[in-house]
Design an enzyme around this catalytic site. Sequence first.
Site, PDB file in Angstrom:
ATOM      1  CG  HIS A 121      -0.253  -0.059   2.527  1.00  0.00           C
ATOM      2  ND1 HIS A 121       0.217   1.053   3.189  1.00  0.00           N
ATOM      3  CD2 HIS A 121       0.044  -1.125   3.317  1.00  0.00           C
ATOM      4  CE1 HIS A 121       0.767   0.684   4.332  1.00  0.00           C
ATOM      5  NE2 HIS A 121       0.685  -0.633   4.441  1.00  0.00           N
ATOM      6  CG  ASP A 122      -0.428   4.208   1.236  1.00  0.00           C
ATOM      7  OD1 ASP A 122      -1.319   4.893   0.722  1.00  0.00           O
ATOM      8  OD2 ASP A 122      -0.627   3.477   2.233  1.00  0.00           O
ATOM      9  N   GLY A 139       5.028  -0.949   2.844  1.00  0.00           N
ATOM     10  CA  GLY A 139       4.186   0.214   2.626  1.00  0.00           C
ATOM     11  C   GLY A 139       4.959   1.518   2.532  1.00  0.00           C
TER      12      GLY A 139
END
Length: 262
Positions: A121-122, A139
Site C-alpha cells: 500500500h501507498d 508500505g
Amino acid sequence: MSRIHSTALVDPAAQLDASVTVGPYAVVGPHVRIGAGTSVGAHCVIEGHTTIGADNKIFQFASLGAQPQDKKYADEPTRLVIGDRNTIREFCTFNTGTVQDEGLTQVGNDNWIMAYVHIAHDCVVGNHTVLANNATLAGHVKVGDHAILGGLTGVHQFTQIGAHVMAGFASHISQDVPPFMLVDGNPLSVRGFNLEGLRRRGFAPERLAAVKQMHRLLYRQGLTLEAARQAIDALAAQYPEAAADIQALSQFIAGSKRGIAR
C-alpha cells in the site's frame, strides 16, 4: 471473436477498452478500468478501485488492487493506478493505498516487474524500473526512475530509493538509497555508483564524472553528511552539464527522513 474468455468473470460495471484481452478464469471487479491493448492472463484477479493504462502485459495468477495489508484499513475506497507498457509477471501482488497516506499506490510506465513481486500500500514506483523475482516493497516505499532491485530484495516501509540505483541480489534496504548508487548486502553496503547503468542510458562523460565526484564526496572523504551535501552543491559550477543530477542528489539527501545508506 470475443477478447474475453468465456470462463472469465468480468463485472458489467468494469470499463475495459474493446482491445483488452482477458484470459481463462480471470476475475475483474466493478471498479476496474483497463486501457487499450492490455492483456490479462489466466486466473488473474483485478479488483478494488484499480486503473490500468495501455499496452500492459499481465501474466497469469497476478493479484492487483486487493485491500492493503494494514490493520488500520477500514474499507475506504483507496486506489491502485498502473501506467502504460508495463510487464507484470506471474503471482505479483499490488495493493491499493491507505487514507493514512495519499490513498494511492502508483506504478508508472515501462516497468519490468518479475514474478512474485509485492508492491504494498501507498508505494510509488517510477518509470523504466526493473524489479526482479521476489523483490518486496513494504508500505509507503518510493522507487525512482530506472532503479533496479535484485531478486529477493526487501525494502523497509517509508524507505526511498533514488533514480538509477542498482541493488544487488537479496539486499536488505532499510535506509534511503541516494540516486545513482550501487548497493547490496545485509546489512546494506554502498559498493560504488552505477557506472554501467548510467553508460547504457547515455550519460555523457561530464555527467559520469560528476556522479563519480558526488560518490567520492559522500562516501570516500569522511565528511559529515551536511558537509558532503554542501561540497556536492559546489560541483554545479565545475560540471554545468550535470547540474540537474547534482540537484537531484542534493535534494534527495536533504529530504531523507530515514537517513541515507552510508
